[in-house]
Design an enzyme around this catalytic site. Structure first.
Site, mmCIF file in Angstrom:
data_model
loop_
_atom_site.group_PDB
_atom_site.id
_atom_site.type_symbol
_atom_site.label_atom_id
_atom_site.label_comp_id
_atom_site.label_asym_id
_atom_site.label_seq_id
_atom_site.Cartn_x
_atom_site.Cartn_y
_atom_site.Cartn_z
ATOM 1 N N GLU A 94 0.864 -1.299 -0.030
ATOM 2 C CA GLU A 94 -0.082 0.128 -0.103
ATOM 3 C C GLU A 94 0.902 1.218 0.101
ATOM 4 O O GLU A 94 1.900 1.329 0.673
ATOM 5 C CB GLU A 94 -1.109 0.178 1.337
ATOM 6 C CG GLU A 94 -1.949 -1.034 1.033
ATOM 7 C CD GLU A 94 -3.066 -1.150 2.288
ATOM 8 O OE1 GLU A 94 -4.055 -1.658 2.074
ATOM 9 O OE2 GLU A 94 -2.698 -0.597 3.327
ATOM 10 N N CYS A 107 3.588 8.661 0.587
ATOM 11 C CA CYS A 107 4.392 7.678 1.761
ATOM 12 C C CYS A 107 4.425 6.396 1.032
ATOM 13 O O CYS A 107 3.654 5.603 0.794
ATOM 14 C CB CYS A 107 3.003 7.736 2.976
ATOM 15 S SG CYS A 107 3.749 6.578 4.258
ATOM 16 N N CYS A 114 6.622 -6.414 7.740
ATOM 17 C CA CYS A 114 7.731 -5.875 8.664
ATOM 18 C C CYS A 114 8.013 -6.873 9.762
ATOM 19 O O CYS A 114 7.127 -7.628 10.296
ATOM 20 C CB CYS A 114 6.961 -4.404 9.340
ATOM 21 S SG CYS A 114 8.466 -3.754 10.236
ATOM 22 N N CYS A 118 5.974 -3.844 16.088
ATOM 23 C CA CYS A 118 5.382 -2.852 16.931
ATOM 24 C C CYS A 118 4.063 -2.945 17.153
ATOM 25 O O CYS A 118 3.150 -3.577 16.490
ATOM 26 C CB CYS A 118 5.718 -1.381 16.192
ATOM 27 S SG CYS A 118 7.323 -0.923 16.028
ATOM 28 N N CYS A 121 1.113 -1.040 15.628
ATOM 29 C CA CYS A 121 1.159 -1.160 14.066
ATOM 30 C C CYS A 121 0.605 -2.093 13.330
ATOM 31 O O CYS A 121 0.819 -3.478 13.488
ATOM 32 C CB CYS A 121 2.523 -0.865 13.452
ATOM 33 S SG CYS A 121 2.687 -0.770 11.745
ATOM 34 N N GLY A 159 6.746 -1.637 6.265
ATOM 35 C CA GLY A 159 8.220 -1.885 6.480
ATOM 36 C C GLY A 159 9.293 -1.006 7.202
ATOM 37 O O GLY A 159 8.920 0.156 7.442
ATOM 38 N N SER A 213 11.403 6.444 14.939
ATOM 39 C CA SER A 213 10.286 6.258 15.760
ATOM 40 C C SER A 213 10.851 6.383 17.322
ATOM 41 O O SER A 213 11.482 5.348 17.784
ATOM 42 C CB SER A 213 9.951 4.908 15.384
ATOM 43 O OG SER A 213 9.256 5.148 14.015
ATOM 44 N N LEU A 214 10.225 6.980 17.874
ATOM 45 C CA LEU A 214 10.616 7.378 19.635
ATOM 46 C C LEU A 214 9.534 6.665 20.221
ATOM 47 O O LEU A 214 9.527 5.650 20.845
ATOM 48 C CB LEU A 214 10.904 8.708 19.866
ATOM 49 C CG LEU A 214 11.170 9.147 21.298
ATOM 50 C CD1 LEU A 214 12.287 8.260 21.879
ATOM 51 C CD2 LEU A 214 11.185 10.395 21.474
ATOM 52 N N HIS A 289 -4.068 5.724 15.877
ATOM 53 C CA HIS A 289 -5.330 5.363 15.343
ATOM 54 C C HIS A 289 -5.665 3.630 15.729
ATOM 55 O O HIS A 289 -4.591 2.899 15.481
ATOM 56 C CB HIS A 289 -5.054 5.209 13.769
ATOM 57 C CG HIS A 289 -4.881 6.745 13.181
ATOM 58 N ND1 HIS A 289 -3.495 6.983 13.000
ATOM 59 C CD2 HIS A 289 -5.680 7.910 13.311
ATOM 60 C CE1 HIS A 289 -3.512 8.366 12.830
ATOM 61 N NE2 HIS A 289 -4.717 9.000 12.634
ATOM 62 N N CYS A 332 -1.340 6.872 9.749
ATOM 63 C CA CYS A 332 -0.221 6.054 10.594
ATOM 64 C C CYS A 332 -0.481 4.850 11.172
ATOM 65 O O CYS A 332 -1.534 4.923 12.061
ATOM 66 C CB CYS A 332 0.485 7.033 11.342
ATOM 67 S SG CYS A 332 1.955 6.658 12.112
#
Length: 344
Positions: A94, A107, A114, A118, A121, A159, A213-214, A289, A332
């Site tokens: 996507e 994006c 991936c 996480c 995600c 990914g 990514s924190l 989200h 996201c």
């Protein structure tokens, strides 16, 4: 596209010249191919009209351009468009087109699924199904109907870009090379959870912006949200970043999804400031989200605005990223091709 043929998309100028000489053509024909591919965006070898008909026929026996149009799309009420692109390994990814006034951001994905897993995600839940080639990455741009309107590209789709670093570097090289797209590196941002060795190589070999990514400054909590923390602690990632200069054109940003009651306290804000003290950077706060079967919840606007103002007032410039395309699962953390097609 004939899958038995090799594709020209994703080849560097040196490789295109090698293709030419291997087929008995002058080396400069490789430069002509690069021009047709990356500047004129042809869909077929027959369109490369300053190459002789005989040489075009010879080239077409062994190669395709590599153009793979999207197989499906969804349009959000806010103008965001999510495309489904085929890949050279027979899968799909996507890609999200985000128009915003005089800006238009794409994006792009770098992998099918991936490995990072996480917790927040949807792509991570899909699992890892394969790396994209440089041609697959560039095709998301090349075959995009809105290609000519793009102002920015972010490697923040499906990914972990540093887990497919060779292909990402090849794609960004072609995007920025004078013989190809000739984009400024300032128009491209590549994200990462912070795979140190590969991040160092990317920082050394590319001038594109970097986004880390924190999501929380607390190591134990970050490990729960992001298993990559166990192998690549954020403290060590920040130590690496301190070795590079972000005071000029290259920008460093940190992505911070705000979860209600989890990482939005004054303690989190204070520890974030301490972690990043003295580092030239910015923070992008992102709304969470909701994904299925997740206990995580989103923070309300008031809390996000408080966190933004607190961090900015303490020397870390912070913004709240606008949420786009949530109604079509393009926002996201929502990208996934686990079911091989976009669901209506």
């Amino acid at each position: 596209m004939d899958t038995q043929k090799k594709t020209l998309m994703g080849m560097s100028l040196a490789e295109l010249r090698q293709v030419a000489t291997d087929l008995g053509m002058p080396a400069f024909t490789g430069g002509q191919m690069a021009d047709w591919l990356y500047r004129r965006h042809v869909s077929g070898i027959d369109e490369m009209t300053n190459i002789s008909k005989a040489n075009r026929a010879r080239l077409a026996e062994h190669y395709d351009v590599g153009l793979m149009p999207p197989t499906d799309c969804q349009r959000s009420t806010d103008g965001t468009v999510k495309y489904l692109f085929p890949t050279s390994n027979g899968r799909e990814v996507e890609t999200v087109y985000i128009p915003d006034g005089d800006r238009a951001t794409l994006c792009v994905s770098s992998q099918v699924g991936c490995k990072m897993h996480c917790l927040f995600c949807q792509t991570g839940r899909q699992g890892f199904e394969g790396n994209l080639t440089a041609g697959d990455i560039l095709n998301q741009i090349y075959a995009l109907p809105e290609r000519d309107t793009l102002t920015n590209i972010v490697f923040m789709g499906q990914g972990e870009p540093m887990d497919n670093l060779d292909a990402v570097l090849r794609a960004t090289e072609i995007l920025t090379a004078p013989y190809a797209w000739a984009w400024s590196p300032k128009r491209i941002t590549v994200s990462s959870v912070g795979i140190r060795g590969k991040l160092r190589r990317f920082l050394d070999e590319s001038e594109c912006h970097v986004a880390i990514s924190l999501h929380t400054p607390l190591a134990e909590q970050r490990a729960q949200l992001m298993p990559a923390e166990r192998g690549y602690p954020i403290s060590e990632v920040v130590d690496l970043l301190r070795q590079y200069d972000f005071t000029h054109q290259r920008r460093l940003s940190f992505e911070y999804i705000v979860f209600g009651g989890l990482n939005d306290s004054e303690r989190h804000a204070h520890e974030t400031i301490r972690l990043l003290r003295g580092l030239e950077c910015r923070i992008n706060l992102i709304r969470f989200h909701q994904i299925p079967d997740s206990d995580l919840s989103y923070a309300d606007d008031q809390k996000m605005e408080w966190l933004r103002d607190y961090l900015t007032s303490h020397g870390v410039f912070t913004t709240i990223r606008a949420s786009r395309g949530q109604d079509i699962f393009a926002a996201c953390g929502l990208l996934s091709t686990a079911n091989k097609k976009i669901k209506d």
